[in-house]
Every structure is written in structure tokens, then in C-alpha cells.
Design an enzyme around this catalytic site. Structure first.
Site, PDB file in Angstrom:
ATOM      1  CD  GLU A 260       8.331   8.304  -3.252  1.00  9.43           C
ATOM      2  OE1 GLU A 260       7.288   8.494  -2.618  1.00  9.43           O
ATOM      3  OE2 GLU A 260       8.545   7.262  -3.908  1.00  9.43           O
TER       4      GLU A 260
ATOM      5  CD  GLU B 193       5.302   3.352  -5.352  1.00  7.87           C
ATOM      6  OE1 GLU B 193       6.477   3.734  -5.472  1.00  7.87           O
ATOM      7  OE2 GLU B 193       4.497   3.867  -4.544  1.00  7.87           O
TER       8      GLU B 193
ATOM      9  CD  GLN C 100       6.866   7.887  -7.004  1.00  6.32           C
ATOM     10  OE1 GLN C 100       6.840   6.769  -6.501  1.00  6.32           O
ATOM     11  NE2 GLN C 100       6.251   8.923  -6.461  1.00  6.32           N
TER      12      GLN C 100
END
Length: 270
Positions: free
Chosen positions: A251, A152, A215
Site C-alpha cells: 500500500e 486497522e 501492509q
């Protein structure tokens, strides 16, 4: 609308961790993610998932340290992964194996492997080579277990010194590793802060099949996605139109109570 997973590390923090599963299910979530499961036995977490009809969609490999207390302490002291840190290969591999053990018990397909923040004076080329070598090994281990590992890009404002910051760089790492079991975790919050141009990035990368998880959070405060500089209803429609069938992890940090802040899930036209 895409399918959303509640992030139990940031959401429902008004409740003890094990009570957050039931709260997420009552609010209509079918999937959950969180940073780390290692403070609890996998059987206990699996029981929560079964009881509440939830799917475990993602968690992170240990950020550093191996014993449970050491993992939590390492995170609190700023450890953000070991995948790109030369000299810590054995620690990284042990952490991946522990994560794969949990993934099997929790029936979780994907594990996020954090690169780490480069120490002062580190050789970037050596760190990059360590990263690629470690990811190649971890991808093989994950593939043998029927799992995927993810990397990520994370913005340097929230995580100064983190090795991986851009989407194109993450995909270049995938090219270097060359494994179908390694994919990108595309966090739109981080991407907006570093690069912007989110719709173009989604159009470029989602159709490749190399994005394993998405996310999101509002920008810049990382609250609910119903305020700030990103208009998420448009992006959610685009994600649907692009045929993405995976999860979107929520998130974000609720402004004032998790359940009270879930109005964003209702499309504006309704």
C-alpha cells in the site's frame, strides 16, 4: 520472501483501474487488494481476477453512503468509515452486507471495516461501545459466510481523528468483541509513525494468529519500501522466520512508475 499483493488503488495509477489487474500479473504479483470495489459490478472484477490468475485478498467495506455515487462522494468528502459512529448503525450494517456480497463474488476472505473519524464533541466512550457492538455483529455475519473482518490502526497524521491508532488498542478491541472472525490488519507504515519498534511488535503479535493481514510502505513518504527510515529486508526476513503465511499488501505510492520501482522485491544479497 513473504507473498506480496499489489494495492491497485495506489499502484499502477498510470493506467485505468481495470487495466491494473493485468499489469500487476505481468509484474509477478499473485494477489491484489484495493480500497473499494463498488464502482464496478462484482462479475466484471471477478472476470479480471480469473483472466489474470489473481487472488483478491482484501478490500474495504463502504466508508459511508450506500449508493455507488454516494460512496465515492463520501470518501472524497472525508468519510473514513462508520463502525464507531453512534446513530449510523443501520448504514454500517448495510455496508457490511454489501461488502460480504462482493467478497463472495470475488472469493475474497477478508474485509477491512473502517472505524471512522470522531466528530467534534463526540463522546469517546459511546463511540467505543458502538464500535464494539458493530464489530460483534459484523464478525458474526462474516463468520456465517466463511469470511473474516479486520480492523486497522491508522496514524493520525494521515487521518486526523481516526478512532483506532495503536496496535495494543486494536488487540484490546478484539478482546472486547470476542470473535474468532475479527482480526487485526497490521500496517507497518502506520505502526512506525505512531509507535515504532516494528520488530518487537511483529514478534509480539504475529505468533498470536490474530493478525489477518499485513501492509507496508516506506516511511515517511509512503513510497516504495527501499528507502526511508525502515529497513524492510530485515523485517521481511523476520516475518518469514515468525511463520506468517498471509499476504503483505503493498500500500504505497510509487515514486516514478509502478513497474520501474519494483526492484525492492529482489533481496539485497542477490
Amino acid at each position: 520472501m513473504p507473498q506480496f499483493a499489489a494495492n491497485l488503488s495506489l499502484m499502477y495509477t498510470e493506467l485505468p483501474f481495470l487495466e491494473r489487474f493485468g499489469a500487476a500479473a505481468r509484474d509477478g504479483f499473485a494477489g491484489v487488494e484495493y480500497l473499494f470495489p463498488y464502482a464496478h459490478e462484482p462479475a466484471l472484477l471477478a472476470a479480471q481476477l480469473r483472466t489474470h490468475g489473481l487472488r483478491q485478498v482484501l478490500f474495504n467495506a463502504p466508508p459511508g453512503g450506500l449508493a455507488r455515487g454516494a460512496m465515492a462522494q463520501a470518501w472524497d468528502q472525508g468519510a473514513r468509515g462508520t463502525a464507531a459512529l453512534p446513530g449510523r448503525e443501520a448504514e454500517f450494517r448495510a455496508g457490511v452486507l454489501e461488502a460480504l456480497h462482493y467478497a463472495e463474488q470475488l472469493d475474497c476472505l477478508r474485509i477491512h471495516l473502517m472505524a471512522g473519524c470522531l466528530p467534534e464533541g463526540a463522546d469517546p466512550a459511546a463511540c467505543r461501545q458502538t464500535y464494539v457492538d458493530n464489530l460483534r455483529w459484523a464478525s458474526a455475519q462474516a463468520g456465517a459466510c466463511g469470511r473474516e473482518v479486520l480492523i486497522e490502526p491508522i496514524n493520525p497524521r494521515d487521518m486526523p481523528g481516526y478512532l483506532l491508532q495503536r496496535q495494543d488498542d486494536a488487540h484490546a478491541v478484539l478482546d472486547a468483541v470476542g470473535s474468532p472472525h475479527l482480526k487485526v490488519q497490521m500496517d507497518l507504515y502506520h505502526c512506525q509513525i505512531v509507535e515504532g519498534d516494528l520488530a518487537t511488535k511483529l514478534r509480539r503479535y504475529l505468533p498470536t494468529g490474530r493478525v489477518g493481514h499485513v501492509q507496508m510502505a516506506g516511511v515517511p513518504e509512503r513510497h516504495e519500501p527501499d528507502q526511508g527510515e525502515v529497513y524492510y529486508p530485515y523485517l521481511f526476513g523476520l516475518i518469514d522466520a515468525l511463520g506468517y503465511g498471509g499476504w503483505i499488501g503493498c500500500e504505497y505510492r510509487p515514486r516514478a512508475g509502478t513497474s520501474a520501482g519494483l526492484g525492492w522485491r529482489t533481496p539485497p544479497s542477490q
